[in-house]
Design an enzyme around this catalytic site. Structure first.
Site, short mmCIF file in Angstrom:
data_model
loop_
_atom_site.label_atom_id
_atom_site.label_comp_id
_atom_site.label_asym_id
_atom_site.label_seq_id
_atom_site.Cartn_x
_atom_site.Cartn_y
_atom_site.Cartn_z
N HIS A 108 1.00 -1.08 0.09
CA HIS A 108 -0.08 -0.18 -0.06
C HIS A 108 0.97 1.35 0.00
O HIS A 108 2.06 1.18 0.61
CB HIS A 108 -0.68 0.02 1.44
CG HIS A 108 -1.86 0.96 1.45
ND1 HIS A 108 -1.68 2.27 1.82
CD2 HIS A 108 -3.11 0.88 1.37
CE1 HIS A 108 -2.80 2.90 1.60
NE2 HIS A 108 -3.82 2.12 1.47
N GLN B 230 -4.66 -5.43 6.76
CA GLN B 230 -5.46 -6.04 6.29
C GLN B 230 -5.56 -7.68 6.90
O GLN B 230 -6.40 -8.47 6.72
CB GLN B 230 -5.33 -6.39 4.88
CG GLN B 230 -5.61 -4.94 3.98
CD GLN B 230 -7.04 -4.52 4.01
OE1 GLN B 230 -7.76 -5.04 4.46
NE2 GLN B 230 -6.99 -3.16 3.80
N LYS C 251 -10.32 -0.39 10.77
CA LYS C 251 -10.55 -1.90 9.91
C LYS C 251 -10.93 -3.17 10.86
O LYS C 251 -11.37 -4.06 10.08
CB LYS C 251 -9.40 -2.02 9.28
CG LYS C 251 -9.23 -1.25 8.14
CD LYS C 251 -8.04 -1.57 7.08
CE LYS C 251 -7.19 -0.15 6.64
NZ LYS C 251 -8.15 0.33 5.31
N CYS D 203 -4.93 2.28 -3.65
CA CYS D 203 -3.57 2.96 -3.07
C CYS D 203 -2.42 1.97 -3.22
O CYS D 203 -1.62 1.95 -2.58
CB CYS D 203 -3.53 3.52 -1.65
SG CYS D 203 -4.96 4.51 -1.26
N ASP E 169 2.94 -4.60 8.21
CA ASP E 169 1.71 -3.84 8.14
C ASP E 169 0.56 -4.83 8.06
O ASP E 169 0.42 -5.45 7.13
CB ASP E 169 1.92 -3.21 6.57
CG ASP E 169 0.48 -2.37 6.09
OD1 ASP E 169 -0.51 -2.83 7.12
OD2 ASP E 169 0.52 -1.99 5.30
N1 7TS Z 1 -1.91 -0.69 4.84
C1 7TS Z 1 -2.62 -1.67 4.07
C2 7TS Z 1 -2.32 -2.76 3.54
C3 7TS Z 1 -3.93 -0.98 3.74
O1 7TS Z 1 -4.97 -1.87 3.27
C4 7TS Z 1 -4.32 0.39 4.23
C5 7TS Z 1 -5.67 1.00 3.98
C6 7TS Z 1 -3.23 1.08 4.93
C7 7TS Z 1 -1.87 0.36 5.05
C8 7TS Z 1 -3.56 2.46 5.48
O2 7TS Z 1 -4.22 2.23 6.58
P1 7TS Z 1 -4.95 3.72 7.45
O3 7TS Z 1 -5.82 3.14 8.39
O4 7TS Z 1 -3.76 4.21 7.90
O5 7TS Z 1 -5.58 4.58 6.28
N2 7TS Z 1 -6.44 0.35 2.87
C9 7TS Z 1 -7.35 0.83 2.19
C10 7TS Z 1 -8.04 0.36 1.16
O6 7TS Z 1 -7.76 -0.78 0.87
N3 7TS Z 1 -9.03 0.95 0.62
O7 7TS Z 1 -9.00 2.15 1.57
C11 7TS Z 1 -7.97 1.95 2.23
#
Ligand code: 7TS
Length: 416
Positions: A133, A213, A236, A374, A210
């Site tokens: 990401h 997910q 999430k 992303c 990370d």
């Molecule tokens: N890493 C992964 C693998 C992600 O899927 C996401 C967000 C992030 C980092 C960032 O997370 P945040 O909570 O700091 O924003 N992924 C997604 C997505 O798949 N669609 O919208 C956000």
């Protein structure tokens, strides 16, 4: 496998009952009962989480770690109890290794900035993977540029699996850190983190994972993975936005400089010199998102109540069902066909732009994400503009999938 008969609500989970815990799932979108298939972007919230946050503001709010009065002490106790709950949730050795951050993005930026400032030198390398990401790419590019270090990228195969021999080959004498996703948000690939950590540790290289997910879909054990850093986002895992967790091995966190300066993170301050607080406070400057932490605690309770193994099992069955049924769509191409996958079905339909498909599905009350998710470098690697992504949570049903498949078929007929 006859996936159509093998998964019914009540099999692994009582999904019909679970759905009643999520107020939003009973609303309509564009006049249709909503089919919410974008939990990878952010999951919906159970009543218990919503109530915990509102109850906190109604009856328990005061700033933490500072008042001698009862209310502040109670707020502090509740706040710190969640730190312990998180420690247990990811099986971290010590609660002082659990740092509250805004989410994965901030967790990675904290490590990139702080670890990078201390340990990266000119000519050094940071190793990531091709499926990261943007939030596990850009912070490393920023610090590498500042330090004259370079970013290396471990490649994947067509199925979207990391090529382990290449990964191992890229672990060099100059590699200072590996940063890799546990589960890909675009492909659903589950990376073999334990093996990757073993390979990196064999060369003395620490690993950041990370977990954005992974945490919503499976039991995470940072000691079993032997990860040096592990980060996930509250929103999430059915908790609120604006809160997340960075686990870090005390050995590293103690050696790293603070990320933000301010209140709470100090031991003593004079105009000449400041000394810093110990863990975890060194990395938690300022008033934290107390309500967010309380909400995250309620979300963890909720997930544990349902049971992580049951969640994983149910979602695996639902993903298998979705994959089988989507194959009925003429001209479908799946992006991400790894053997080990979690909760994401990404696809394209021949001759149709993913945005057009997503827009028509929206009119039918079906929420999917379209675009690059992303992960632009990953889309470039596949040579595609983006995908349509249906991402699952334990509150989704075979009926949701049926409506998705019928919706895609109708949309394709309209667009062709
Ligand atoms: N890493 C992964 C693998 C992600 O899927 C996401 C967000 C992030 C980092 C960032 O997370 P945040 O909570 O700091 O924003 N992924 C997604 C997505 O798949 N669609 O919208 C956000």
């Amino acid at each position: 496998m006859d996936v159509t008969t093998n998964i019914k609500p009540g099999n692994a989970l009582d999904v019909a009952r679970i759905r009643q815990d999520f107020p939003l799932l009973s609303r309509k979108m564009n006049g249709k009962p909503i089919v919410f298939l974008d939990s990878a972007a952010s999951s919906q919230k159970p009543e218990k989480v919503i109530d915990a946050i509102s109850e906190y503001y109604r009856a328990q709010h005061a700033n933490v770690h500072r008042g001698v009065y009862q209310l502040s002490q109670d707020a502090t106790t509740a706040f710190e109890a969640v730190r312990e709950k998180v420690r247990d949730f990811i099986n971290a050795p010590a609660s002082e290794e659990v740092i509250f951050v805004r989410g994965v993005t901030e967790g990675i930026n904290l490590v990139a900035s702080s670890f990078g400032r201390k340990f990266l030198r000119e000519g050094d390398e940071v190793l990531i993977t091709a499926m990261e990401h943007h939030s596990n790419i850009v912070p490393w590019q920023m610090i590498c540029e500042e330090k004259g270090a370079s970013l290396k990228v471990a490649p994947i195969n067509e199925a979207g699996e990391l090529i382990m021999e290449e990964f191992e080959r890229l672990l060099s004498d100059r590699t200072r850190l590996v940063a890799a996703t546990h589960v890909s948000n675009t492909l659903g690939t589950i990376n073999p983190i334990r093996e990757m950590v073993q390979m990196a540790h064999a060369k003395g290289i620490p690993v950041l994972v990370d977990g954005a997910q992974a945490a919503p879909h499976m039991k995470v054990d940072v000691q079993e993975l032997d990860a040096d850093f592990y980060t996930f986002s509250g929103h999430k895992v059915f908790g609120p936005t604006g809160i997340g967790v960075l686990y870090g091995r005390a050995k590293w966190l103690n050696a790293m400089p603070p990320y933000h300066g301010g209140g709470e993170m100090i031991k003593t301050v004079t105009f000449e010199k400041t000394t810093y607080a110990g863990l975890p406070h060194k990395f938690e400057a300022g008033t934290p998102d107390i309500a967010g932490v309380i909400g995250l605690g309620a979300a963890i309770d909720y997930v544990l109540e349902i049971g992580q193994d049951a969640i994983t099992q149910y979602e695996n069955q639902l993903l298998a069902y979705a994959t089988e049924r989507l194959k009925e769509v003429e001209g479908i191409r799946f992006i991400g066909t790894a053997r080990n996958k979690a909760s994401v079905a990404s696809f394209l339909v021949e001759g149709i732009h993913p945005y057009d498909l997503g827009a028509i599905l929206d009119k039918m009350g079906i929420a999917v994400r379209t675009g690059h998710h992303c992960t632009q470098p990953l889309m470039d690697w596949y040579g595609i503009p983006g995908t349509v992504r249906a991402s699952l949570a334990f509150y989704n049903t075979t009926e949701d999938i049926d409506r998705l498949v019928e919706g895609v078929k109708k949309a394709v007929a309209m667009l062709r």
